[in-house]
Design a protein around this motif. Structure first.
Motif, mmCIF file in Angstrom:
data_model
loop_
_atom_site.group_PDB
_atom_site.id
_atom_site.type_symbol
_atom_site.label_atom_id
_atom_site.label_comp_id
_atom_site.label_asym_id
_atom_site.label_seq_id
_atom_site.Cartn_x
_atom_site.Cartn_y
_atom_site.Cartn_z
ATOM 1 N N ALA A 69 0.860 -1.188 0.000
ATOM 2 C CA ALA A 69 0.000 0.000 0.000
ATOM 3 C C ALA A 69 0.889 1.229 0.000
ATOM 4 C CB ALA A 69 -0.916 0.018 1.220
ATOM 5 N N THR A 70 0.556 2.201 -0.825
ATOM 6 C CA THR A 70 1.309 3.452 -0.905
ATOM 7 C C THR A 70 0.334 4.623 -0.805
ATOM 8 O OG1 THR A 70 1.166 3.470 -3.327
ATOM 9 C CG2 THR A 70 3.110 2.418 -2.348
ATOM 10 N N GLU A 71 0.886 5.814 -0.682
ATOM 11 C CA GLU A 71 0.104 7.055 -0.617
ATOM 12 C C GLU A 71 -0.919 7.012 0.521
ATOM 13 O OE1 GLU A 71 -1.462 7.787 -4.491
ATOM 14 O OE2 GLU A 71 0.502 8.241 -5.346
ATOM 15 N N LEU A 72 -0.486 6.449 1.640
ATOM 16 C CA LEU A 72 -1.308 6.488 2.842
ATOM 17 C C LEU A 72 -1.104 7.827 3.548
ATOM 18 C CD1 LEU A 72 -0.578 2.826 3.954
ATOM 19 C CD2 LEU A 72 -2.811 3.702 3.251
ATOM 20 N N ARG A 73 -1.710 7.978 4.721
ATOM 21 C CA ARG A 73 -1.642 9.244 5.451
ATOM 22 C C ARG A 73 -1.093 8.995 6.859
ATOM 23 N NH1 ARG A 73 -7.249 12.316 4.646
ATOM 24 N NH2 ARG A 73 -6.103 13.830 5.940
ATOM 25 N N ILE A 74 0.207 8.816 6.911
ATOM 26 C CA ILE A 74 0.984 8.585 8.133
ATOM 27 C C ILE A 74 0.598 7.249 8.776
ATOM 28 C CG2 ILE A 74 1.948 9.617 10.216
ATOM 29 C CD1 ILE A 74 2.232 11.372 7.727
ATOM 30 N N PRO A 75 0.940 6.131 8.120
ATOM 31 C CA PRO A 75 0.678 4.812 8.708
ATOM 32 C C PRO A 75 1.613 4.562 9.886
ATOM 33 C CG PRO A 75 1.980 4.577 6.707
ATOM 34 C CD PRO A 75 1.621 6.033 6.810
ATOM 35 N N LEU A 126 -8.316 -0.577 5.595
ATOM 36 C CA LEU A 126 -8.283 -2.034 5.487
ATOM 37 C C LEU A 126 -7.680 -2.442 4.152
ATOM 38 C CD1 LEU A 126 -10.760 -4.657 6.638
ATOM 39 C CD2 LEU A 126 -10.262 -4.602 4.190
ATOM 40 N N LEU A 127 -6.742 -3.402 4.211
ATOM 41 C CA LEU A 127 -6.111 -3.970 3.014
ATOM 42 C C LEU A 127 -6.486 -5.441 2.923
ATOM 43 C CD1 LEU A 127 -2.512 -2.509 3.533
ATOM 44 C CD2 LEU A 127 -4.428 -1.451 2.304
ATOM 45 N N ARG A 128 -6.848 -5.893 1.701
ATOM 46 C CA ARG A 128 -7.240 -7.302 1.530
ATOM 47 C C ARG A 128 -6.578 -7.909 0.305
ATOM 48 N NH1 ARG A 128 -13.434 -8.928 1.916
ATOM 49 N NH2 ARG A 128 -12.840 -8.704 4.118
ATOM 50 N N ASP A 129 -6.005 -9.095 0.519
ATOM 51 C CA ASP A 129 -5.456 -9.925 -0.558
ATOM 52 C C ASP A 129 -6.379 -11.138 -0.684
ATOM 53 O OD1 ASP A 129 -4.011 -11.541 -2.263
ATOM 54 O OD2 ASP A 129 -2.428 -11.990 -0.810
ATOM 55 N N ALA A 130 -7.401 -11.026 -1.517
ATOM 56 C CA ALA A 130 -8.446 -12.042 -1.553
ATOM 57 C C ALA A 130 -7.964 -13.384 -2.084
ATOM 58 C CB ALA A 130 -9.631 -11.545 -2.392
ATOM 59 N N ASP A 131 -7.017 -13.375 -3.023
ATOM 60 C CA ASP A 131 -6.592 -14.634 -3.630
ATOM 61 C C ASP A 131 -5.258 -15.144 -3.084
ATOM 62 O OD1 ASP A 131 -4.899 -12.794 -4.734
ATOM 63 O OD2 ASP A 131 -5.587 -13.065 -6.794
ATOM 64 N N GLY A 132 -4.696 -14.454 -2.092
ATOM 65 C CA GLY A 132 -3.500 -14.941 -1.437
ATOM 66 C C GLY A 132 -2.239 -14.883 -2.273
ATOM 67 N N ASP A 133 -2.198 -14.003 -3.278
ATOM 68 C CA ASP A 133 -1.004 -13.941 -4.139
ATOM 69 C C ASP A 133 -0.008 -12.883 -3.688
ATOM 70 O OD1 ASP A 133 -2.308 -11.609 -4.806
ATOM 71 O OD2 ASP A 133 -2.289 -11.964 -6.976
ATOM 72 N N THR A 135 -0.629 -9.667 -3.396
ATOM 73 C CA THR A 135 -1.057 -8.349 -3.859
ATOM 74 C C THR A 135 -2.368 -7.994 -3.180
ATOM 75 O OG1 THR A 135 0.014 -8.623 -6.003
ATOM 76 C CG2 THR A 135 -1.724 -6.961 -5.846
ATOM 77 N N TYR A 136 -2.387 -6.889 -2.477
ATOM 78 C CA TYR A 136 -3.580 -6.482 -1.725
ATOM 79 C C TYR A 136 -4.413 -5.573 -2.633
ATOM 80 C CZ TYR A 136 -1.672 -8.727 2.358
ATOM 81 O OH TYR A 136 -1.210 -9.683 3.234
ATOM 82 N N GLU A 137 -5.323 -6.245 -3.349
ATOM 83 C CA GLU A 137 -6.056 -5.540 -4.395
ATOM 84 C C GLU A 137 -7.209 -4.696 -3.852
ATOM 85 O OE1 GLU A 137 -7.799 -9.440 -3.539
ATOM 86 O OE2 GLU A 137 -5.792 -8.908 -4.262
ATOM 87 N N MET A 138 -7.670 -4.980 -2.623
ATOM 88 C CA MET A 138 -8.732 -4.161 -2.034
ATOM 89 C C MET A 138 -8.135 -3.226 -0.987
ATOM 90 S SD MET A 138 -12.033 -5.140 0.354
ATOM 91 C CE MET A 138 -13.035 -5.846 -0.948
#
Length: 429
Positions: A69-75, A126-133, A135-138
């Motif tokens: 994840a990029t361009e967050l707001r101070i993680p 929230l970050l989600r990698d639905a297919d377990g590869d 890559t957190y596509e959501m």
């Protein structure tokens, strides 16, 4: 710019450009402590931000790392949810803290040179990698309109969030992607002045209690001890009622808490005091004993007296507990997470520590994630550099690590609050 501010800025930049001094590393259970060294101003150098561009952090052979994840707001801190989703607390607080000495104003200027210009998000993403590869596509905002959220814990179907001024909770069901409503107040947290604003959080193994780390309101009680009421300690809070009590005291700034698997023991990383030299006082990793006193402000690393704290308290000094493991002076440890065997044989037993990096010494230290090996449930051996490259070859900062979270399936999640990125390190398959 007002003349006073311009003069202070010029002085700050002069210290920023000061030549490098000798660096003394102090890690492990028995660090060498030099004599205190005081001056008009402490050494102050902070690497200027530069960004990652096409680079990425360096990890050991046999491991890979990628930005999820990029361009967050101070993680700041992350939480792994039961279904593999990741929650990211985004925020920045404590801006209302007044300066009490000219050096505080100058130190503030120096610190600001090393921060992201992005405003804090005051939210959970929230970050989600639905297919377990991997890559957190959501990516979705789970909750917003929070107040500098930092510590996170999931207990018995409730998501607890430690804002800078309150512990709150949301109902949570597995797979949920956004909060069902505003949070419920569990307990107000000390927030006046908020010199150290972060509120670390961990839950007891049975979920009955929450532990909240509350930092001091000063470096060495220069605002007076009345300003330190309910500060520099860990609270134990009843998860149901919000009733609280001091669990351990004398911890200057307990910035991250974790429960050790298998033992149920609470551990903390603690940022120690400044202004007595580049090699004092070591920040540390320690088990936290119920009822224990860890020295601040009267002494450091056990019973080494700090005469700046007035009036002194010899009885407190005599009772001060020596921490378990020194991480080095001014590394600014802000994250801790216990590992699992899924992280590989080299990192199977021990704790990862996120070191945000120094601002108050000429040679920067920290700016990396290290691994503290354990044996028989105790630290054993020197720290191992795991994730580096946050400083580039010119001494500029690409990023600054904060929270670290271990995914038991075999991944280390790292929040980087300078580049506003979440990184994921995994063993190569």
């Amino acid at each position: 710019m007002r003349p006073l501010h311009a003069a202070a800025l010029a002085l700050a930049l002069a210290f920023q450009a000061a030549p490098a001094g000798a660096q003394q590393q102090q890690t492990g259970p028995d660090p060498t402590l030099p004599e205190p060294r005081r001056g008009l101003l402490p050494d102050m150098t902070i690497p200027r931000p530069t960004g990652w561009n096409d680079a990425r952090p360096t990890v050991p052979e046999g491991y890979a790392i990628q930005a999820i994840a990029t361009e967050l707001r101070i993680p700041r801190q992350t939480l792994l949810l039961p279904n593999g989703d990741i929650l990211v607390a985004e925020g920045s607080g404590g801006k209302q803290a007044p300066t009490v000495r000219p050096k505080d104003f100058i130190a503030g200027l120096i610190k600001n040179l090393g921060k992201s210009p992005v405003p804090g998000g005051n939210r959970l993403t929230l970050l989600r990698d639905a297919d377990g590869d991997g890559t957190y596509e959501m990516r979705r905002v789970f909750a917003e309109n929070l107040n500098a959220p930092y510590g996170l814990a999931l207990v018995n179907g409730r998501l607890y969030v430690a804002n800078q001024d309150a512990l709150v909770r949301f109902p949570y069901r597995d797979g949920q992607t956004e909060a069902s409503g505003p949070p419920e107040l569990v307990a107000a947290l000390p927030s006046e002045i908020n010199h150290h604003w972060t509120k670390a959080l961990a839950a007891s193994p049975d979920g009955a209690f929450l532990y909240v780390g509350i930092g001091s309101n000063s470096n060495i009680a220069e605002r007076g001890m009345m300003a330190e009421q309910d500060r520099a300690l860990v609270w134990q809070i009843d998860a149901e009622t919000g009733a609280h009590r001091p669990f351990a005291t004398g911890l200057r700034n307990p910035t991250a808490l974790a429960i050790q698997p298998g033992t149920g023991q609470l551990w903390a990383v603690v940022n120690e005091r400044d202004e007595i030299g580049p090699d004092l006082v070591p920040d540390y990793l320690t088990s936290v004993r119920e009822g224990g006193f860890y020295g601040w402000p009267y002494s450091y690393w056990g019973q080494n007296v700090d005469p700046r704290a007035q009036p002194q308290d010899p009885a407190k000094v005599a009772a001060a507990i020596r921490p378990d493991y020194a991480l080095g002076s001014h590394v600014a440890a802000l994250g801790v997470g216990f590992s699992t065997s899924a992280m590989g044989e080299r990192f199977a037993e021990g704790a990862f520590v996120g070191e945000h990096g120094s601002w108050n010494r000429r040679d920067p230290v920290g700016y990396k994630v290290v691994f503290v090996p354990f044996r028989d449930n105790r630290p054993a051996g020197p720290p191992v550099d795991v994730v580096t490259g946050f400083l580039d070859g010119e001494g500029k900062a690409r990023g600054r690590p904060v929270g670290v979270t271990v995914d038991p399936r075999g991944a280390l999640i790292i929040a980087d609050d300078l580049s506003n990125t979440v990184w994921r390190m995994t063993p190569s398959r």
